[in-house]
Design an enzyme around this catalytic site. Structure first.
Site, PDB file in Angstrom:
ATOM      1  CE  LYS A  74      29.554   3.859  48.966  1.00 28.93           C
ATOM      2  NZ  LYS A  74      28.625   3.180  49.913  1.00 28.93           N
TER       3      LYS A  74
ATOM      4  NE  ARG B 218      34.266   0.478  51.748  1.00 32.45           N
ATOM      5  CZ  ARG B 218      33.343   0.408  50.788  1.00 32.45           C
ATOM      6  NH1 ARG B 218      33.608   0.807  49.570  1.00 32.45           N
ATOM      7  NH2 ARG B 218      32.148  -0.050  51.063  1.00 32.45           N
TER       8      ARG B 218
ATOM      9  NE  ARG C 224      22.446  -4.194  46.797  1.00 33.08           N
ATOM     10  CZ  ARG C 224      23.437  -3.341  46.950  1.00 33.08           C
ATOM     11  NH1 ARG C 224      23.561  -2.332  46.121  1.00 33.08           N
ATOM     12  NH2 ARG C 224      24.306  -3.481  47.931  1.00 33.08           N
TER      13      ARG C 224
ATOM     14  NE  ARG D 289      28.173  -4.383  52.568  1.00 32.53           N
ATOM     15  CZ  ARG D 289      27.085  -4.446  51.788  1.00 32.53           C
ATOM     16  NH1 ARG D 289      26.245  -5.462  51.891  1.00 32.53           N
ATOM     17  NH2 ARG D 289      26.851  -3.496  50.901  1.00 32.53           N
TER      18      ARG D 289
HETATM   19  P1  AP5 Z   1      23.404   1.768  46.027  1.00 31.60           P
HETATM   20  O1  AP5 Z   1      23.262   2.894  45.097  1.00 31.60           O
HETATM   21  O2  AP5 Z   1      23.979   0.480  45.527  1.00 31.60           O
HETATM   22  O3  AP5 Z   1      24.174   2.227  47.341  1.00 31.60           O
HETATM   23  P2  AP5 Z   1      25.715   2.121  47.667  1.00 31.60           P
HETATM   24  O4  AP5 Z   1      26.002   3.147  48.691  1.00 31.60           O
HETATM   25  O5  AP5 Z   1      26.512   2.132  46.404  1.00 31.60           O
HETATM   26  O6  AP5 Z   1      25.686   0.661  48.325  1.00 31.60           O
HETATM   27  P3  AP5 Z   1      26.674  -0.534  48.203  1.00 31.60           P
HETATM   28  O7  AP5 Z   1      26.022  -1.674  48.925  1.00 31.60           O
HETATM   29  O8  AP5 Z   1      27.091  -0.806  46.799  1.00 31.60           O
HETATM   30  O9  AP5 Z   1      27.853   0.067  49.020  1.00 31.60           O
HETATM   31  P4  AP5 Z   1      29.045  -0.564  49.732  1.00 31.60           P
HETATM   32  O10 AP5 Z   1      29.841   0.593  50.120  1.00 31.60           O
HETATM   33  O11 AP5 Z   1      28.703  -1.519  50.824  1.00 31.60           O
HETATM   34  O12 AP5 Z   1      29.596  -1.529  48.592  1.00 31.60           O
HETATM   35  P5  AP5 Z   1      30.857  -1.487  47.648  1.00 31.60           P
HETATM   36  O13 AP5 Z   1      30.468  -2.149  46.412  1.00 31.60           O
HETATM   37  O14 AP5 Z   1      31.468  -0.138  47.590  1.00 31.60           O
HETATM   38  O15 AP5 Z   1      21.961   1.502  46.680  1.00 31.60           O
HETATM   39  C1  AP5 Z   1      21.731   0.456  47.589  1.00 31.60           C
HETATM   40  C2  AP5 Z   1      20.290  -0.044  47.414  1.00 31.60           C
HETATM   41  O16 AP5 Z   1      19.392   1.001  47.795  1.00 31.60           O
HETATM   42  C3  AP5 Z   1      19.926  -0.381  45.952  1.00 31.60           C
HETATM   43  O17 AP5 Z   1      19.070  -1.481  45.932  1.00 31.60           O
HETATM   44  C4  AP5 Z   1      19.251   0.892  45.437  1.00 31.60           C
HETATM   45  O18 AP5 Z   1      18.347   0.643  44.403  1.00 31.60           O
HETATM   46  C5  AP5 Z   1      18.561   1.400  46.697  1.00 31.60           C
HETATM   47  N1  AP5 Z   1      18.430   2.864  46.741  1.00 31.60           N
HETATM   48  C6  AP5 Z   1      19.324   3.784  46.292  1.00 31.60           C
HETATM   49  N2  AP5 Z   1      18.864   5.035  46.509  1.00 31.60           N
HETATM   50  C7  AP5 Z   1      17.663   4.894  47.127  1.00 31.60           C
HETATM   51  C8  AP5 Z   1      16.693   5.836  47.603  1.00 31.60           C
HETATM   52  N3  AP5 Z   1      16.884   7.138  47.513  1.00 31.60           N
HETATM   53  N4  AP5 Z   1      15.574   5.338  48.201  1.00 31.60           N
HETATM   54  C9  AP5 Z   1      15.382   3.971  48.317  1.00 31.60           C
HETATM   55  N5  AP5 Z   1      16.256   3.047  47.858  1.00 31.60           N
HETATM   56  C10 AP5 Z   1      17.385   3.501  47.277  1.00 31.60           C
HETATM   57  O19 AP5 Z   1      31.881  -2.396  48.471  1.00 31.60           O
HETATM   58  C11 AP5 Z   1      31.624  -3.763  48.689  1.00 31.60           C
HETATM   59  C12 AP5 Z   1      32.794  -4.389  49.440  1.00 31.60           C
HETATM   60  O20 AP5 Z   1      33.982  -4.291  48.633  1.00 31.60           O
HETATM   61  C13 AP5 Z   1      33.182  -3.715  50.764  1.00 31.60           C
HETATM   62  O21 AP5 Z   1      32.406  -4.215  51.845  1.00 31.60           O
HETATM   63  C14 AP5 Z   1      34.666  -4.110  50.881  1.00 31.60           C
HETATM   64  O22 AP5 Z   1      34.800  -5.431  51.316  1.00 31.60           O
HETATM   65  C15 AP5 Z   1      35.137  -4.051  49.428  1.00 31.60           C
HETATM   66  N6  AP5 Z   1      35.673  -2.703  49.074  1.00 31.60           N
HETATM   67  C16 AP5 Z   1      35.144  -1.832  48.171  1.00 31.60           C
HETATM   68  N7  AP5 Z   1      35.880  -0.712  48.106  1.00 31.60           N
HETATM   69  C17 AP5 Z   1      36.904  -0.876  48.989  1.00 31.60           C
HETATM   70  C18 AP5 Z   1      37.973  -0.047  49.402  1.00 31.60           C
HETATM   71  N8  AP5 Z   1      38.146   1.199  48.890  1.00 31.60           N
HETATM   72  N9  AP5 Z   1      38.830  -0.525  50.342  1.00 31.60           N
HETATM   73  C19 AP5 Z   1      38.678  -1.771  50.857  1.00 31.60           C
HETATM   74  N10 AP5 Z   1      37.670  -2.601  50.528  1.00 31.60           N
HETATM   75  C20 AP5 Z   1      36.786  -2.155  49.601  1.00 31.60           C
END
Ligand code: AP5
Length: 191
Positions: free
Chosen positions: A14, A89, A128, A145
């Site tokens: 994402k 979410r 990562r 997660r």
């Molecule tokens: P990346 O692009 O970072 O993927 P992502 O989907 O953004 O992954 P996140 O880990 O950031 O998502 P998340 O939903 O768990 O975390 P968030 O910060 O939203 O890519 C991931 C990895 O893969 C990277 O190393 C990248 O380089 C690699 N990659 C990308 N594309 C690739 C490809 N095509 N091939 C190979 N490798 C690739 O949330 C974190 C926490 O915050 C949640 O767990 C929750 O506790 C809280 N939170 C956030 N939003 C909310 C909400 N709305 N409500 C409640 N709690 C929330």
């Protein structure tokens, strides 16, 4: 205004694809994960509360994230639109997003859902974790997660599918190849 939700499991890409969408379409990128991590870094009260959920791989309570987003949308002046990354979410967040955008005369125009199998997600996140040291990228928290995603977030797909907004995108392969599939969907909306 063009408002896109980028949707998918943890590690589905994402953030990576949001950066490319921001560059091409000039949309504001709102990542609730990034916002919460910067609160944790600044050691604010909100950050300390958020950390108690995030470090366990649990969702931060709806009212907190909805309030944050509401404030941010309200403060943006004349923008082309938003990319919502990591929000909504839960169903309650999805409904709140619809209401917030309506108040500003807008709507959700597409929900881009990145589809990646679980083995690849775990691989990406643990990799990562080893490099960047993101606190929630360890096996135990990643498993939590993913479980939370399946139970609380994935049902939103149906919510958006029934509204004709869901665009499923194959999220495995090269970053540029995946972006090309996203572009096809968004270009249709901007023409
Ligand atoms: P990346 O692009 O970072 O993927 P992502 O989907 O953004 O992954 P996140 O880990 O950031 O998502 P998340 O939903 O768990 O975390 P968030 O910060 O939203 O890519 C991931 C990895 O893969 C990277 O190393 C990248 O380089 C690699 N990659 C990308 N594309 C690739 C490809 N095509 N091939 C190979 N490798 C690739 O949330 C974190 C926490 O915050 C949640 O767990 C929750 O506790 C809280 N939170 C956030 N939003 C909310 C909400 N709305 N409500 C409640 N709690 C929330």
């Amino acid at each position: 205004m063009l408002n896109i939700v980028i949707f998918g499991a943890p590690g589905s890409g994402k953030g990576t694809q949001s950066a490319k969408m921001k560059e091409k379409y000039g949309l504001e990128h709102l990542s609730t994960g990034e916002i919460l991590r910067s609160e944790i870094k600044a050691d604010t009260e909100l950050g300390r509360l958020a950390d108690s959920y995030m470090s366990k791989g649990l969702l931060v309570p709806d009212e907190l994230v909805i309030d944050i987003l509401n404030g941010l949308i309200g403060r943006q002046g004349d923008v082309k639109g938003f990319i919502f990354d990591g929000f909504p979410r839960t169903l309650a967040q999805g409904e709140a997003l619809g209401r917030m955008l309506k108040r500003h005369g807008g709507d959700v125009h597409a929900v881009v859902s990145l589809e990646v199998d679980e083995e690849e997600l775990i691989d990406r996140l643990l990799k990562r974790g080893r490099i960047s040291g993101r606190k929630d990228d360890n096996r135990e928290t990643v498993e939590s997660r993913l479980k939370v995603y399946r139970a609380q977030t994935e049902p939103l797909k149906e919510y958006y599918r029934t509204r004709g907004l869901l665009k499923n995108i194959e999220g495995t392969g090269s970053v540029d190849g995946i972006f090309a599939s996203i572009e096809k969907e968004i270009d249709r909306l901007v023409k």
